[in-house]
Design a protein around this motif. Structure first.
Motif, PDB file in Angstrom:
ATOM      1  N   PHE A   1       1.407  -1.679   7.818  1.00  0.00           N
ATOM      2  CA  PHE A   1       0.597  -1.785   6.615  1.00  0.00           C
ATOM      3  C   PHE A   1      -0.020  -3.180   6.640  1.00  0.00           C
ATOM      4  O   PHE A   1       0.697  -4.182   6.580  1.00  0.00           O
ATOM      5  N   VAL A   2      -1.335  -3.257   6.767  1.00  0.00           N
ATOM      6  CA  VAL A   2      -2.024  -4.525   6.989  1.00  0.00           C
ATOM      7  C   VAL A   2      -2.803  -4.925   5.744  1.00  0.00           C
ATOM      8  O   VAL A   2      -3.737  -4.230   5.337  1.00  0.00           O
ATOM      9  N   LEU A   3      -2.410  -6.056   5.146  1.00  0.00           N
ATOM     10  CA  LEU A   3      -3.078  -6.558   3.953  1.00  0.00           C
ATOM     11  C   LEU A   3      -4.154  -7.590   4.264  1.00  0.00           C
ATOM     12  O   LEU A   3      -4.986  -7.894   3.418  1.00  0.00           O
TER      13      LEU A   3
ATOM     14  N   ALA B   1      -5.307  -2.281   3.763  1.00  0.00           N
ATOM     15  CA  ALA B   1      -5.499  -2.471   2.326  1.00  0.00           C
ATOM     16  C   ALA B   1      -6.898  -3.007   2.035  1.00  0.00           C
ATOM     17  O   ALA B   1      -7.589  -3.518   2.917  1.00  0.00           O
ATOM     18  N   GLU B   2      -7.293  -2.904   0.779  1.00  0.00           N
ATOM     19  CA  GLU B   2      -8.623  -3.349   0.333  1.00  0.00           C
ATOM     20  C   GLU B   2      -8.480  -4.104  -0.984  1.00  0.00           C
ATOM     21  O   GLU B   2      -7.870  -3.601  -1.940  1.00  0.00           O
ATOM     22  N   HIS B   3      -9.016  -5.309  -1.024  1.00  0.00           N
ATOM     23  CA  HIS B   3      -9.003  -6.109  -2.248  1.00  0.00           C
ATOM     24  C   HIS B   3     -10.316  -6.875  -2.367  1.00  0.00           C
ATOM     25  O   HIS B   3     -10.996  -7.115  -1.367  1.00  0.00           O
TER      26      HIS B   3
ATOM     27  N   CYS C   1      -9.551  -8.451   2.967  1.00  0.00           N
ATOM     28  CA  CYS C   1     -10.379  -7.359   3.473  1.00  0.00           C
ATOM     29  C   CYS C   1     -11.011  -6.641   2.277  1.00  0.00           C
ATOM     30  O   CYS C   1     -10.298  -5.953   1.537  1.00  0.00           O
ATOM     31  N   PRO C   2     -12.321  -6.774   2.055  1.00  0.00           N
ATOM     32  CA  PRO C   2     -12.957  -6.119   0.915  1.00  0.00           C
ATOM     33  C   PRO C   2     -13.389  -4.687   1.177  1.00  0.00           C
ATOM     34  O   PRO C   2     -13.809  -3.992   0.254  1.00  0.00           O
ATOM     35  N   SER C   3     -13.305  -4.251   2.438  1.00  0.00           N
ATOM     36  CA  SER C   3     -13.720  -2.890   2.770  1.00  0.00           C
ATOM     37  C   SER C   3     -12.803  -2.341   3.843  1.00  0.00           C
ATOM     38  O   SER C   3     -12.991  -2.599   5.036  1.00  0.00           O
ATOM     39  N   ALA C   4     -11.820  -1.572   3.419  1.00  0.00           N
ATOM     40  CA  ALA C   4     -10.853  -1.023   4.376  1.00  0.00           C
ATOM     41  C   ALA C   4     -11.528  -0.073   5.350  1.00  0.00           C
ATOM     42  O   ALA C   4     -11.151  -0.005   6.524  1.00  0.00           O
TER      43      ALA C   4
END
Length: 343
Positions: A6-8, A42-44, A52-55
């Motif tokens: 799981f990559v944040l 993940a996307e934040h 990362c704003p676009s998974a």
């Protein structure tokens, strides 16, 4: 057992954003080299908790750099995206990757993202079912029109068609829903969609959610075979070391600073108060719940979660040290030393 990372793309204190993204890419590459099943991205927006704003964009890069491993979003935030645009992207990645892409979607939070992207608070509070259903129709039908409260447009053809994977099954990409409440569990179950369950939940909570999903799915007319084969995913943390104390110490040194810096940066769109977890206490909780320690302990914890919940797919955060070399070693040990004990 299918174990992935799981990559944040977490930005730890003192690090640059490019450093965090480089570590995320390397985590995926090493995961494939080490025999792991999948990478979940993940996307934040606007926070260092994850840069990362676009998974779905990062998934495209990683699908191009890998050959075997499954790449999924965990999750693409649906209220901040147009379901048709996301559906087009998902279909494109599904077709061009040979079916290795999974689309995880979620409701996100009441963050300032809703203001910036113009979707508004209603998209978060009320609009998720409409967006999800439109997305599913786009991935399953040849032509789609919409006449809902949020989306309305004339019938248009679906291009590219996700069911036209050469040599693949006659359906589009897997869709998974992040579930944090009984309402979202029911939403996923009625549509026959597997759940992504968060790393803050213990085995008992996850088992209850799986049981609730099963009840709603059967009530909605889903077949017992479909219910039994639901590929739910359990998110967690993994830190492999020769001694449990060493693994725990690694996370306690790095994660609280990242959690405080990252979570403090979230801004609500309407000024509502936020309840914040204690960063040290939360890190200790995660260490107690998940495979943190020697390979044997890690394998036993994964197996125990599978036995208690029925979930056999895992997305494990391996970047908790915040260090590139340590993250690569952690991913390698998860793939080479833990997986062999789960066979």
């Amino acid at each position: 057992m299918r174990v992935g990372t799981f990559v944040l793309a977490a930005q730890f204190p003192g690090q640059g954003q490019g450093e965090a993204l480089h570590r995320a890419v390397r985590s995926a590459e090493v995961a494939e080299e080490s025999g792991l099943d999948s990478v979940w991205l993940a996307e934040h927006h606007f926070v260092s908790y994850g840069v990362c704003p676009s998974a779905v964009t990062l998934a495209a890069l990683l699908l191009g750099r890998t050959r075997r491993i499954r790449v999924g979003t965990a999750v693409s935030v649906l209220p901040s995206a147009h379901p048709v645009a996301l559906g087009e992207q998902a279909a494109l990645l599904h077709l061009t990757s040979g079916g290795r892409f999974s689309l995880g979607v979620g409701r996100g939070g009441p963050w300032v993202d809703l203001e910036v992207f113009g979707s508004g608070l209603d998209a978060y509070e009320k609009g998720f079912p409409e967006s999800l259903d439109l997305l599913l129709r786009w991935l399953r039908e040849p032509r789609v029109a919409a006449s809902g409260e949020r989306f309305g447009f004339r019938e248009v053809p679906v291009v590219p068609r996700p069911d036209e994977l050469i040599g693949g099954p006659p359906h589009g990409p897997e869709v998974i829903v992040a579930c944090t409440s009984p309402k979202s569990v029911r939403l996923a179950a009625e549509r026959g969609l597997p759940m992504l369950l968060g790393m803050h939940c213990d085995d008992e909570e996850k088992a209850e959610m799986v049981a609730l999903w099963r009840t709603h799915a059967l009530s909605a007319g889903r077949s017992p075979e479909e219910v039994a084969d639901a590929g739910h995913v359990s998110a967690g943390v993994a830190q492999i070391a020769d001694r449990r104390a060493e693994a725990t110490e690694t996370l306690l040194k790095a994660m609280p600073g990242w959690l405080k810096q990252g979570l403090d940066a979230h801004v609500t769109v309407d000024g509502r108060p936020r309840a914040m977890r204690d960063p040290v206490g939360y890190t200790e909780l995660l260490c107690g719940l998940h495979p943190v320690g020697p390979p044997r302990l890690a394998a036993d914890r994964i197996a125990a979660t599978a036995e208690r919940t029925g979930i056999t797919r895992f997305a494990l955060l391996a970047e908790g040290s915040g260090d590139l070399a340590a993250t690569e070693e952690n991913v390698r040990r998860l793939g080479t030393e833990v997986l062999s004990l789960l066979v």
